[in-house]
Design a protein around this motif. Structure first.
Motif, PDB file in Angstrom:
ATOM      1  N   CYS A 142       0.835  -1.203   0.000  1.00 32.50           N
ATOM      2  CA  CYS A 142       0.000   0.000   0.000  1.00 32.50           C
ATOM      3  C   CYS A 142       0.868   1.251   0.000  1.00 32.50           C
ATOM      4  N   LEU A 143       0.578   2.154  -0.934  1.00 28.90           N
ATOM      5  CA  LEU A 143       1.298   3.409  -1.070  1.00 28.90           C
ATOM      6  C   LEU A 143       0.322   4.571  -0.853  1.00 28.90           C
ATOM      7  N   ASN A 144       0.829   5.721  -0.446  1.00 31.66           N
ATOM      8  CA  ASN A 144      -0.007   6.877  -0.153  1.00 31.66           C
ATOM      9  C   ASN A 144       0.308   8.017  -1.114  1.00 31.66           C
ATOM     10  N   VAL A 145      -0.733   8.664  -1.662  1.00 33.11           N
ATOM     11  CA  VAL A 145      -0.585   9.867  -2.483  1.00 33.11           C
ATOM     12  C   VAL A 145      -1.674  10.860  -2.087  1.00 33.11           C
ATOM     13  N   ASP A 146      -1.545  12.078  -2.582  1.00 34.37           N
ATOM     14  CA  ASP A 146      -2.480  13.129  -2.184  1.00 34.37           C
ATOM     15  C   ASP A 146      -3.644  13.310  -3.146  1.00 34.37           C
ATOM     16  N   THR A 147      -3.401  13.115  -4.447  1.00 36.29           N
ATOM     17  CA  THR A 147      -4.411  13.470  -5.440  1.00 36.29           C
ATOM     18  C   THR A 147      -4.572  12.382  -6.499  1.00 36.29           C
ATOM     19  N   LEU A 148      -5.621  12.519  -7.296  1.00 40.62           N
ATOM     20  CA  LEU A 148      -5.840  11.623  -8.435  1.00 40.62           C
ATOM     21  C   LEU A 148      -4.678  11.707  -9.411  1.00 40.62           C
ATOM     22  N   GLU A 149      -4.206  12.922  -9.678  1.00 36.29           N
ATOM     23  CA  GLU A 149      -3.084  13.095 -10.596  1.00 36.29           C
ATOM     24  C   GLU A 149      -1.845  12.359 -10.083  1.00 36.29           C
ATOM     25  N   ASP A 150      -1.615  12.426  -8.784  1.00 38.84           N
ATOM     26  CA  ASP A 150      -0.469  11.713  -8.213  1.00 38.84           C
ATOM     27  C   ASP A 150      -0.618  10.204  -8.394  1.00 38.84           C
ATOM     28  N   ALA A 151      -1.833   9.708  -8.208  1.00 40.25           N
ATOM     29  CA  ALA A 151      -2.077   8.269  -8.357  1.00 40.25           C
ATOM     30  C   ALA A 151      -1.815   7.823  -9.790  1.00 40.25           C
ATOM     31  N   ILE A 152      -2.312   8.587 -10.761  1.00 42.37           N
ATOM     32  CA  ILE A 152      -2.126   8.236 -12.170  1.00 42.37           C
ATOM     33  C   ILE A 152      -0.648   8.265 -12.529  1.00 42.37           C
ATOM     34  N   GLU A 153       0.044   9.282 -12.062  1.00 44.98           N
ATOM     35  CA  GLU A 153       1.476   9.407 -12.370  1.00 44.98           C
ATOM     36  C   GLU A 153       2.261   8.249 -11.772  1.00 44.98           C
ATOM     37  N   LEU A 154       1.958   7.870 -10.537  1.00 42.96           N
ATOM     38  CA  LEU A 154       2.660   6.761  -9.886  1.00 42.96           C
ATOM     39  C   LEU A 154       2.421   5.459 -10.632  1.00 42.96           C
ATOM     40  N   ILE A 155       1.175   5.182 -10.971  1.00 41.24           N
ATOM     41  CA  ILE A 155       0.852   3.929 -11.656  1.00 41.24           C
ATOM     42  C   ILE A 155       1.499   3.878 -13.031  1.00 41.24           C
ATOM     43  N   ASN A 156       1.478   4.989 -13.749  1.00 41.82           N
ATOM     44  CA  ASN A 156       2.044   4.999 -15.097  1.00 41.82           C
ATOM     45  C   ASN A 156       3.564   4.844 -15.092  1.00 41.82           C
ATOM     46  N   ARG A 157       4.218   5.181 -13.991  1.00 42.48           N
ATOM     47  CA  ARG A 157       5.667   5.009 -13.915  1.00 42.48           C
ATOM     48  C   ARG A 157       6.064   3.549 -13.767  1.00 42.48           C
ATOM     49  N   ASN A 158       5.142   2.702 -13.326  1.00 40.84           N
ATOM     50  CA  ASN A 158       5.465   1.290 -13.181  1.00 40.84           C
ATOM     51  C   ASN A 158       5.612   0.650 -14.557  1.00 40.84           C
ATOM     52  N   LYS A 159       6.568  -0.265 -14.673  1.00 40.81           N
ATOM     53  CA  LYS A 159       6.871  -0.850 -15.987  1.00 40.81           C
ATOM     54  C   LYS A 159       5.765  -1.760 -16.498  1.00 40.81           C
ATOM     55  N   TYR A 160       4.941  -2.283 -15.596  1.00 47.38           N
ATOM     56  CA  TYR A 160       3.906  -3.226 -16.016  1.00 47.38           C
ATOM     57  C   TYR A 160       2.608  -2.509 -16.373  1.00 47.38           C
ATOM     58  N   GLY A 161       1.781  -3.201 -17.149  1.00 44.39           N
ATOM     59  CA  GLY A 161       0.511  -2.597 -17.547  1.00 44.39           C
ATOM     60  C   GLY A 161      -0.563  -3.612 -17.842  1.00 44.39           C
ATOM     61  N   ASN A 162      -0.629  -4.689 -17.040  1.00 40.56           N
ATOM     62  CA  ASN A 162      -1.653  -5.709 -17.279  1.00 40.56           C
ATOM     63  C   ASN A 162      -3.041  -5.163 -16.961  1.00 40.56           C
ATOM     64  N   GLY A 163      -3.243  -4.792 -15.695  1.00 40.50           N
ATOM     65  CA  GLY A 163      -4.556  -4.325 -15.280  1.00 40.50           C
ATOM     66  C   GLY A 163      -4.452  -3.274 -14.203  1.00 40.50           C
ATOM     67  N   VAL A 164      -5.527  -2.510 -14.038  1.00 38.25           N
ATOM     68  CA  VAL A 164      -5.585  -1.450 -13.044  1.00 38.25           C
ATOM     69  C   VAL A 164      -7.051  -1.205 -12.710  1.00 38.25           C
ATOM     70  N   ALA A 165      -7.290  -0.656 -11.532  1.00 38.60           N
ATOM     71  CA  ALA A 165      -8.670  -0.369 -11.122  1.00 38.60           C
ATOM     72  C   ALA A 165      -8.715   0.966 -10.397  1.00 38.60           C
ATOM     73  N   VAL A 166      -9.867   1.597 -10.448  1.00 36.73           N
ATOM     74  CA  VAL A 166     -10.117   2.790  -9.653  1.00 36.73           C
ATOM     75  C   VAL A 166     -11.453   2.597  -8.956  1.00 36.73           C
ATOM     76  N   PHE A 167     -11.502   2.991  -7.690  1.00 35.69           N
ATOM     77  CA  PHE A 167     -12.742   2.912  -6.924  1.00 35.69           C
ATOM     78  C   PHE A 167     -13.193   4.330  -6.621  1.00 35.69           C
ATOM     79  N   THR A 168     -14.342   4.699  -7.169  1.00 34.74           N
ATOM     80  CA  THR A 168     -14.876   6.049  -7.043  1.00 34.74           C
ATOM     81  C   THR A 168     -16.357   6.029  -7.340  1.00 34.74           C
TER      82      THR A 168
END
Length: 574
Positions: free
Chosen positions: A463-489
Motif C-alpha cells: 500500500c502506497l499513499n498519495v495526495d491526489t488523483l493526478e499523483d495516483a495516475i502518475e505513480l501507476i504509469n511510472r510502473n513498468k507493467y501494464g496488465n490491469g488497473v482499477a479505480v474505486f470512485t
C-alpha cells in the motif's frame, strides 16, 4: 447407499483407456475403498453447493470418482503424455516430482519428454493438419459443441484436479475452469467470426479476403491457471483449423490431461490435440522446431522474453503474457464497504497467484485511514486446504515460492514499510507441512522498495499513499507493467479522467479484476506485461493470431460468357 453408488460410478472410458494421471491417479484406490457415511455426505454437500453456485440447473456434473481430499496417495502413478488420441507411458529417465501444495505429499511424477517423444508429437500434429484443415467449418463447430458439453459435465472433476495439484480452493478452481470454458463456448460461434470480405473493385473484378490456419501451433502454459490457459488456446487454435501441441506446467498437468481426454471423446481426430511435458528442454524444442508456426505463452518475465525473442528470430508468431503489478487507486468518495471487499478478494484470492491479482493499493488522501479495516477483514479470511469447506485461500504452489514471498515481505520491513498484517509462518492445524502464507499487508510502501518493484505472486498487498488523483495516475504509469488497473470512485468524471490517462491494458471502474469476457474482447495487457505487437489472447485478436489473412483478386469478364469475337483494344477496366 444411493449417494455412495453415484459417487463410486465411473465412466466406461475411464476403465477402458489409460488413466489421466495426476487428476485421475487415485481412481482405482477410491473405487476399492468404500466411502464412509460422513465422507459421502461431505462430498455430496460440496458437489451440490458448488454446482448450484457455478452451473445452470441443466448442466449437472457427470458423477465420476475423483479425489476430493488431500489424503496421501499410495503408489502414485506417472503422468502419461498424449499423442494421436492415446495416453502413452513416457520412456524418459528424467522425472519431475509433483507434490500436493497443502501437504507436500507426492501426487504423481511428470516426465521430461524425450527427444523422440517431442518429435513424435509434432509428427502427429503435422500429419493431421491437412485433413483437419480440409474439414468443414461446420464439422469443426459440431466437435467444439461436444467439447463444451463435456467440459461442463466434468467441471467438478477438472476443479478437483486443480485443487489437488495447484492448491486453489475448490470454488476458485471451478472459476478457473469457467473462464476457460467461456472461450470454448465463444469458439462455437466460429461460423460468424471467421467470415471474409468481398469487394467489386472494378467492372467484373472482385477482391475477397479470408483467413486460413497456420498449421501446427503450440501453447506453453503456466501453473497458476491449469485449465483456463490451455482453454485460451486449444479451442481457438483448433476451431480455426490448426493442430496443437500443449505443454502444461510440469507443476500441475492433470487438468490439461483431462481436457485431452475430453477432446478425444468430443471427436477431435487423432493428432489434432497432443500433449508433451517437461521444462526448459521442451520449451527449447518448441521454439526451435520449424514445423511449429506459432507459440502462445503465459508466465514469468524472464521465460516470456526468452521465448518471444528466440521464437521471433526463427520467424514464428509469438504471443507472450508476462509479469504484472496491478494497482488500484482508492478515491475518498469510493463506496467504502464495496471497495474493501473487492480489494481483499482480489488481493488474496488464489493466494495471490494470479497475473491479474490486485497486489498494489494506491491510497488517495484520507483513504489511508481505511487500512486498519482492510487488514481486519483480510485477517478474517480462512486459510486452509483447498478441499476444506469455507476455505478462502489455499497454499502457494511450492516451498520455494513460499520462501520467495516471505523474503520479499521481510525486505519491505527492512526498507521501512509497516507490517500491518503478517501471514508468514501460517500453518493450518490439519496441514502443518503445506506451503501456506496467510494474508499479508505492507503499508507506507514507496516505489523504491523491492516489495513494490518485484511481482510477489503471493497473498501480499502493498500500500502506497498519495495526495491526489493526478499523483495516483502518475505513480501507476511510472510502473513498468501494464496488465490491469482499477479505480474505486463514485464520480463519473473521476472515472473518465482515470481511464483516459492511465497506461494499462485492462481498466476496472469499481471492478477489481477487469479481465474481459471472451466474446469479441481480448486479454489486453500493456507495456512490459506483454511481448509483441498486440498479439493478444482469445477474442477477435485470438482468431487473428491463429490464422493468416489471404486476399484473392479475380477477373471474370462478362462479355467472355457470350463473346463471339476477340477485342484488340488495351483493357482499361472502366
Amino acid at each position: 447407499m444411493a449417494a455412495r453408488r453415484i459417487l463410486s460410478r465411473s465412466l466406461a472410458t475411464s476403465l477402458r483407456t489409460p488413466t489421466v494421471q495426476a487428476a485421475r491417479a487415485p481412481i482405482a484406490l477410491r473405487m476399492s475403498t468404500p466411502l464412509s457415511k460422513s465422507a459421502t455426505q461431505t462430498a455430496v454437500r460440496r458437489l451440490t453447493a458448488t454446482a448450484q453456485h457455478f452451473q445452470p440447473a441443466a448442466a449437472a456434473t457427470v458423477p465420476v470418482d475423483y479425489p476430493m481430499t488431500h489424503d496421501k496417495i499410495e503408489n502414485p502413478p506417472n503422468t502419461k503424455w498424449f499423442v494421436n488420441n492415446e495416453f502413452v507411458e513416457s520412456k524418459t529417465s528424467q522425472w519431475i516430482d509433483l507434490h500436493d501444495p497443502a501437504t507436500n505429499n507426492l501426487v504423481t511424477r511428470v516426465p521430461q519428454s524425450t527427444d523422440a517423444e517431442l518429435k513424435a508429437a509434432v509428427d502427429a500434429a503435422a500429419a493431421a493438419f491437412p485433413a483437419w484443415r480440409a474439414t468443414s467449418l461446420l464439422a469443426r463447430q459440431q466437435i467444439m459443441f461436444k467439447f463444451v458439453a463435456l467440459i461442463r459435465q466434468h467441471w467438478d472433476r477438472l476443479a478437483a484436479s486443480i485443487t489437488l495439484e495447484q492448491g486453489k480452493t475448490f470454488g476458485d478452481a471451478k472459476g478457473d475452469v469457467l473462464r476457460g470454458l467461456q472461450v470454448a463456448e465463444t469458439a462455437c460461434g466460429i461460423t460468424t467470426q471467421l467470415t471474409g470480405e468481398v469487394l467489386e473493385v472494378s467492372k467484373d473484378m472482385e477482391t475477397r479476403s479470408y483467413r486460413e490456419p497456420l498449421g501446427v501451433v503450440a501453447a506453453i502454459c503456466p501453473f497458476n491457471f491449469p485449465a483456463m490457459i490451455p482453454l485460451w488456446c486449444l479451442p481457438v487454435a483448433t476451431v480455426t483449423g490448426n493442430t496443437i501441441i500443449l505443454k502444461p506446467s510440469e507443476r500441475d498437468p492433470g487438468a490439461c490431461m483431462i481436457l485431452a481426454e475430453l477432446a478425444k471423446e468430443a471427436g477431435f481426430p487423432a493428432g489434432v490435440v497432443n500433449i508433451v511435458h517437461g521444462s526448459a528442454k521442451t520449451v527449447d524444442f518448441i521454439i526451435d522446431e520449424p514445423r511449429i508456426k506459432a507459440i502462445s505463452f503465459v508466465g514469468s518475465d524472464k521465460a516470456g522474453q526468452y521465448i518471444y525473442t528466440r521464437g521471433s528470430e526463427k520467424g514464428k508468431r509469438v504471443q507472450a503474457n508476462l509479469g504484472a503489478k496491478n494497482h488500484a487507486a482508492i478515491m475518498p468518495d469510493a463506496n467504502k464497504n464495496h471497495s474493501i471487499n473487492a480489494i481483499v478478494g482480489a488481493a488474496f484470492g488464489a493466494a495471490g497467484q494470479r497475473c491479474m491479482a490486485l497486489s498494489t493499493l494506491v491510497m488517495v488522501g484520507e483513504t489511508k485511514e481505511w487500512l486498519p479495516e482492510i487488514a481486519k477483514r483480510a485477517a478474517q479470511l480462512n486459510v486452509n486446504g483447498g478441499f476444506e469447506e469455507g476455505a478462502d485461500l489455499g497454499p502457494v504452489i511450492s516451498p520455494q515460492a513460499r520462501e520467495k514471498i516471505e523474503k520479499l515481505i521481510q525486505s519491505g520491513v527492512d526498507e521501512g514499510a509497516t507490517l500491518l498484517l503478517d501471514g508468514r509462518g501460517y500453518k493450518p492445524a490439519k496441514y502443518p507441512n503445506g506451503n501456506f502464507v496467510g494474508p499479508t499487508i505492507l503499508s507506507n510502501v514507496t516505489t523504491e522498495m523491492e516489495c513494490y518493484k518485484e511481482e510477489i505472486f503471493g497473498p501480499v498487498l502493498v500500500c502506497l499513499n498519495v495526495d491526489t488523483l493526478e499523483d495516483a495516475i502518475e505513480l501507476i504509469n511510472r510502473n513498468k507493467y501494464g496488465n490491469g488497473v482499477a479505480v474505486f470512485t463514485q464520480s463519473g468524471a473521476t472515472a473518465g479522467r482515470f481511464q483516459k490517462d492511465i497506461e494499462a491494458g485492462q481498466v476496472g471502474i469499481n471492478v477489481p479484476i477487469p479481465v474481459p469476457l471472451a466474446t469479441s474482447f481480448s486479454f489486453t495487457g500493456n507495456k512490459a506485461s506483454i511481448a509483441g505487437n498486440a498479439n493478444y489472447f482469445y477474442g477477435r485478436h485470438g482468431l487473428q493470431f491463429y490464422t493468416q489473412l489471404k486476399t484473392v483478386t479475380s477477373h471474370w469478364r462478362a462479355e467472355d460468357a457470350v463473346a463471339t469475337r476477340a477485342k484488340t483494344e488495351m483493357p482499361t477496366h472502366d
